[in-house]
Design a protein around this motif. Sequence first.
Motif, PDB file in Angstrom:
ATOM      1  N   MET A   1       0.852  -1.161   0.000  1.00  0.00           N
ATOM      2  CA  MET A   1       0.000   0.000   0.000  1.00  0.00           C
ATOM      3  C   MET A   1       0.896   1.220   0.000  1.00  0.00           C
ATOM      4  SD  MET A   1      -3.102   1.305   2.493  1.00  0.00           S
ATOM      5  CE  MET A   1      -3.059   0.104   3.685  1.00  0.00           C
ATOM      6  N   GLY A   2       0.568   2.154  -0.858  1.00  0.00           N
ATOM      7  CA  GLY A   2       1.354   3.369  -0.950  1.00  0.00           C
ATOM      8  C   GLY A   2       1.106   4.290   0.226  1.00  0.00           C
ATOM      9  N   LEU A   3       2.059   5.141   0.477  1.00  0.00           N
ATOM     10  CA  LEU A   3       1.949   6.082   1.590  1.00  0.00           C
ATOM     11  C   LEU A   3       0.735   6.992   1.422  1.00  0.00           C
ATOM     12  CD1 LEU A   3       3.124   7.187   4.188  1.00  0.00           C
ATOM     13  CD2 LEU A   3       4.570   8.688   2.815  1.00  0.00           C
ATOM     14  N   GLY A   4       0.479   7.422   0.195  1.00  0.00           N
ATOM     15  CA  GLY A   4      -0.681   8.282  -0.057  1.00  0.00           C
ATOM     16  C   GLY A   4      -1.987   7.591   0.285  1.00  0.00           C
ATOM     17  N   ASP A   5      -2.077   6.298  -0.041  1.00  0.00           N
ATOM     18  CA  ASP A   5      -3.281   5.536   0.294  1.00  0.00           C
ATOM     19  C   ASP A   5      -3.446   5.412   1.799  1.00  0.00           C
ATOM     20  OD1 ASP A   5      -3.949   5.107  -2.373  1.00  0.00           O
ATOM     21  OD2 ASP A   5      -2.797   3.243  -2.477  1.00  0.00           O
ATOM     22  N   LYS A   6      -2.346   5.163   2.494  1.00  0.00           N
ATOM     23  CA  LYS A   6      -2.405   5.028   3.952  1.00  0.00           C
ATOM     24  C   LYS A   6      -2.887   6.332   4.589  1.00  0.00           C
ATOM     25  CE  LYS A   6       1.142   1.519   4.559  1.00  0.00           C
ATOM     26  NZ  LYS A   6       2.435   1.198   5.163  1.00  0.00           N
ATOM     27  N   ILE A   7      -2.357   7.433   4.101  1.00  0.00           N
ATOM     28  CA  ILE A   7      -2.738   8.743   4.645  1.00  0.00           C
ATOM     29  C   ILE A   7      -4.206   9.031   4.347  1.00  0.00           C
ATOM     30  CG2 ILE A   7      -2.370  11.238   4.404  1.00  0.00           C
ATOM     31  CD1 ILE A   7       0.628  10.551   3.965  1.00  0.00           C
ATOM     32  N   SER A   8      -4.632   8.735   3.140  1.00  0.00           N
ATOM     33  CA  SER A   8      -6.027   8.960   2.750  1.00  0.00           C
ATOM     34  C   SER A   8      -6.978   8.123   3.593  1.00  0.00           C
ATOM     35  CB  SER A   8      -6.205   8.635   1.268  1.00  0.00           C
ATOM     36  OG  SER A   8      -7.549   8.722   0.895  1.00  0.00           O
ATOM     37  N   ASN A   9      -6.642   6.852   3.787  1.00  0.00           N
ATOM     38  CA  ASN A   9      -7.495   5.976   4.587  1.00  0.00           C
ATOM     39  C   ASN A   9      -7.535   6.416   6.047  1.00  0.00           C
ATOM     40  OD1 ASN A   9      -8.003   4.459   2.313  1.00  0.00           O
ATOM     41  ND2 ASN A   9      -6.552   2.861   2.819  1.00  0.00           N
ATOM     42  N   ALA A  10      -6.390   6.821   6.575  1.00  0.00           N
ATOM     43  CA  ALA A  10      -6.343   7.294   7.960  1.00  0.00           C
ATOM     44  C   ALA A  10      -7.161   8.572   8.126  1.00  0.00           C
ATOM     45  CB  ALA A  10      -4.899   7.525   8.386  1.00  0.00           C
ATOM     46  N   ALA A  11      -7.082   9.453   7.144  1.00  0.00           N
ATOM     47  CA  ALA A  11      -7.857  10.701   7.213  1.00  0.00           C
ATOM     48  C   ALA A  11      -9.352  10.409   7.159  1.00  0.00           C
ATOM     49  CB  ALA A  11      -7.456  11.628   6.070  1.00  0.00           C
ATOM     50  N   GLU A  12      -9.742   9.477   6.301  1.00  0.00           N
ATOM     51  CA  GLU A  12     -11.160   9.123   6.209  1.00  0.00           C
ATOM     52  C   GLU A  12     -11.638   8.498   7.522  1.00  0.00           C
ATOM     53  OE1 GLU A  12     -14.275   7.041   3.122  1.00  0.00           O
ATOM     54  OE2 GLU A  12     -12.159   6.559   2.917  1.00  0.00           O
ATOM     55  N   ASP A  13     -10.807   7.651   8.133  1.00  0.00           N
ATOM     56  CA  ASP A  13     -11.158   7.022   9.402  1.00  0.00           C
ATOM     57  C   ASP A  13     -11.283   8.071  10.511  1.00  0.00           C
ATOM     58  OD1 ASP A  13     -11.612   4.647  11.052  1.00  0.00           O
ATOM     59  OD2 ASP A  13      -9.648   5.104  11.929  1.00  0.00           O
ATOM     60  N   MET A  14     -10.318   8.987  10.566  1.00  0.00           N
ATOM     61  CA  MET A  14     -10.366  10.033  11.598  1.00  0.00           C
ATOM     62  C   MET A  14     -11.560  10.960  11.395  1.00  0.00           C
ATOM     63  SD  MET A  14      -6.281  10.834  12.049  1.00  0.00           S
ATOM     64  CE  MET A  14      -6.596  12.542  12.260  1.00  0.00           C
ATOM     65  N   GLY A  15     -11.858  11.272  10.146  1.00  0.00           N
ATOM     66  CA  GLY A  15     -13.031  12.100   9.868  1.00  0.00           C
ATOM     67  C   GLY A  15     -14.312  11.411  10.298  1.00  0.00           C
ATOM     68  N   GLY A  16     -14.370  10.112  10.059  1.00  0.00           N
ATOM     69  CA  GLY A  16     -15.539   9.342  10.483  1.00  0.00           C
ATOM     70  C   GLY A  16     -15.682   9.324  11.995  1.00  0.00           C
ATOM     71  N   LYS A  17     -14.566   9.183  12.685  1.00  0.00           N
ATOM     72  CA  LYS A  17     -14.604   9.193  14.151  1.00  0.00           C
ATOM     73  C   LYS A  17     -15.062  10.553  14.668  1.00  0.00           C
ATOM     74  CE  LYS A  17     -11.270   5.539  14.859  1.00  0.00           C
ATOM     75  NZ  LYS A  17      -9.965   5.138  15.356  1.00  0.00           N
ATOM     76  N   ALA A  18     -14.604  11.611  14.013  1.00  0.00           N
ATOM     77  CA  ALA A  18     -15.008  12.959  14.421  1.00  0.00           C
ATOM     78  C   ALA A  18     -16.503  13.160  14.203  1.00  0.00           C
ATOM     79  CB  ALA A  18     -14.214  14.003  13.654  1.00  0.00           C
ATOM     80  N   LYS A  19     -17.005  12.725  13.037  1.00  0.00           N
ATOM     81  CA  LYS A  19     -18.439  12.854  12.762  1.00  0.00           C
ATOM     82  C   LYS A  19     -19.254  12.080  13.785  1.00  0.00           C
ATOM     83  CE  LYS A  19     -18.454  13.399   7.727  1.00  0.00           C
ATOM     84  NZ  LYS A  19     -18.875  12.759   6.471  1.00  0.00           N
ATOM     85  N   GLU A  20     -18.793  10.864  14.099  1.00  0.00           N
ATOM     86  CA  GLU A  20     -19.517  10.046  15.065  1.00  0.00           C
ATOM     87  C   GLU A  20     -19.533  10.720  16.442  1.00  0.00           C
ATOM     88  OE1 GLU A  20     -19.643   5.505  16.837  1.00  0.00           O
ATOM     89  OE2 GLU A  20     -17.942   6.105  15.603  1.00  0.00           O
TER      90      GLU A  20
END
Length: 58
Positions: A1-20
């Motif tokens: 997995m590329g670094l960009g993908d890891k960062i994107s997935n982590a950002a999406e996960d953190m955003g989801g946690k914030a929304k929740e």
Amino acid sequence: MGLGDKISNAAEDMGGKAKEAVGNATDNDRLKAEGQKDQVKADAKKVGENIKDEFKRD
């Protein structure tokens, strides 16, 4: 997995946690559910990338 993908997935996960968290704090069930959905999507992408990485190693 590329670094960009890891960062994107982590950002999406953190955003989801914030929304929740905001949904929980404001009793907004729609926002809470949307945050949970975002987290599931990020986890699914992470699993998919890990599977691709395993096939690349062979």
